[in-house]
Design a protein around this motif. Sequence first.
Motif, mmCIF file in Angstrom:
data_model
loop_
_atom_site.group_PDB
_atom_site.id
_atom_site.type_symbol
_atom_site.label_atom_id
_atom_site.label_comp_id
_atom_site.label_asym_id
_atom_site.label_seq_id
_atom_site.Cartn_x
_atom_site.Cartn_y
_atom_site.Cartn_z
ATOM 1 N N GLY A 105 72.791 22.657 28.316
ATOM 2 C CA GLY A 105 73.673 22.527 27.243
ATOM 3 C C GLY A 105 73.803 23.507 26.070
ATOM 4 N N VAL A 106 72.736 24.313 26.168
ATOM 5 C CA VAL A 106 72.398 25.368 25.128
ATOM 6 C C VAL A 106 72.371 26.848 25.923
ATOM 7 C CG1 VAL A 106 71.169 26.350 23.355
ATOM 8 C CG2 VAL A 106 71.535 24.054 23.478
ATOM 9 N N ILE A 107 73.380 27.642 25.446
ATOM 10 C CA ILE A 107 73.409 29.060 26.240
ATOM 11 C C ILE A 107 72.361 29.963 25.528
ATOM 12 C CG2 ILE A 107 74.822 31.203 26.820
ATOM 13 C CD1 ILE A 107 77.152 29.417 27.315
ATOM 14 N N VAL A 124 75.949 27.828 22.086
ATOM 15 C CA VAL A 124 75.223 29.154 22.260
ATOM 16 C C VAL A 124 74.638 29.480 21.143
ATOM 17 C CG1 VAL A 124 77.316 30.194 21.476
ATOM 18 C CG2 VAL A 124 75.783 31.710 22.841
ATOM 19 N N ASP A 125 73.211 29.839 21.487
ATOM 20 C CA ASP A 125 72.422 30.167 20.377
ATOM 21 C C ASP A 125 72.504 31.548 19.746
ATOM 22 O OD1 ASP A 125 70.998 32.120 21.821
ATOM 23 O OD2 ASP A 125 69.427 30.692 22.107
ATOM 24 N N GLU A 126 72.036 32.059 18.667
ATOM 25 C CA GLU A 126 72.427 33.177 18.081
ATOM 26 C C GLU A 126 71.954 34.408 18.889
ATOM 27 O OE1 GLU A 126 74.433 34.055 15.372
ATOM 28 O OE2 GLU A 126 75.159 32.045 15.970
ATOM 29 N N LEU A 165 84.238 27.978 24.448
ATOM 30 C CA LEU A 165 83.177 26.798 24.538
ATOM 31 C C LEU A 165 84.077 25.493 24.088
ATOM 32 C CD1 LEU A 165 79.876 28.520 23.132
ATOM 33 C CD2 LEU A 165 80.475 27.765 25.424
ATOM 34 N N ASN A 166 84.785 25.488 22.993
ATOM 35 C CA ASN A 166 85.639 24.401 22.460
ATOM 36 C C ASN A 166 86.435 23.689 23.361
ATOM 37 O OD1 ASN A 166 84.385 24.763 19.789
ATOM 38 N ND2 ASN A 166 86.421 25.761 18.866
#
Length: 433
Positions: free
Chosen positions: A304-306, A271-273, A258-259
């Motif tokens: 933008g958020v998996i 990415v959310d938990e 991701l970075n």
Amino acid sequence: MSNKVNTFNPNSPVNPGMFVGRIDETNRLEQALIQTRAGNPGHFMLTGERGIGKSSLLLWLKYAAEGRVAINGERLKFLIVDGDVDNETTQNGLVKRIQLALDRQLGVTEAAKSFLSDSWKFLQRVRVMETGLEQAPEKAQSDEVMLDEFAFSLGNIAKRTAEASETSMFSAKYDGILILIDEADNCSGILNLGSFLKLLLERLQRADCTRVLVGLAGLPNLRNRLHTSHPSALRIFEELALSRLSDDEVSRVIDSCLNKANEQNEQKTSVDEAARKLLISFSEGYPHFIQQFGYSAFAADTDGVITQADFVQGAFGERGALELIGNRYYRDDFYNKIQSDGARQVLRIMADDLDGWVTKQKIAAKFKGKETILTNALKTLRDRKIILDKEGTRGTYRLQHKGFALWIKLNTKAQAESGTGESPKPAASESGG
């Protein structure tokens, strides 16, 4: 968004710049290079299951040997010969590959080309051998002579490239020669790899050539292939058996990818938990699985958020991660390594427990067929390493991966359901490997 650069890469070895884990293994491989430069090579073999990261580790080693990755602040410079073998590779073919790799790297000046041409003159006689005109005893004697001359030529090249001289015919001084053979478990009896390498390395040692390092990589049965070829071959190589990555290491792989993506894309991705936990759980510590599930979840994301929904869509959707992994890793086990519906029925029953332990009694309660068929099916599956025995507990088994269980449940049909005499094979994915 469809134009995002997806830096998860399931179809290639992991770039050394994003390499995570394997601290013990990389330390030992670093020492193998350092010791080879000092004239004390430590030949090695990497073993592990498919998708465990053998090719990625070889790529990292290649970068370190070429000086593209520093070792304790120091950059080495080895000549690299890397490739793989298959069931048609012969000893002459392997020698020819090594010759071509060295010629490409060293044949820069006319003096170097002339030196190399003289070094490989014995290969002209090999071409005569390959015509098949020689009788068997003469052929065996010619193989011995070929190996002697190959060892002499390889040793001479290693010594000359290590010379520190302004008048050297080569453009640089090298620390040694690194020969890497991937997928070495594919070797056939024709290649006789264990015997070939044992005799080659012994001849190099007798010729006082100590700057040639050999590294192999393959499935766990590589040990048996080498032992069958020559019982003493295993003594030459230190075995580094690769295990699965830890949950923490898997999480670091996700962050690394991701970075890298956020460096290249205008829209940042996180990415959310819930999704992270699913990625860790389903990857099961296999680097290739991490890359495939991550790639598919990243591709499914649009904001933008998996999230968990992105993971589910990417994993279980059409041409999703599970289907692609199954085509590459599970299809052969299910359809080709076993030919009986009884064995496939056992796998379907066990899949209900994912990768949990299942007793023979529990399987028998659901199995449709004679007990002898069940017993033979379990033996077949165990012998082919498709199911595992529980150590110390008789009659208890499990599938190696929960992904295999899910693939069975989602992508195959039982004979009774299909209405035919043979279990149907779903169409192979175009990129399933």
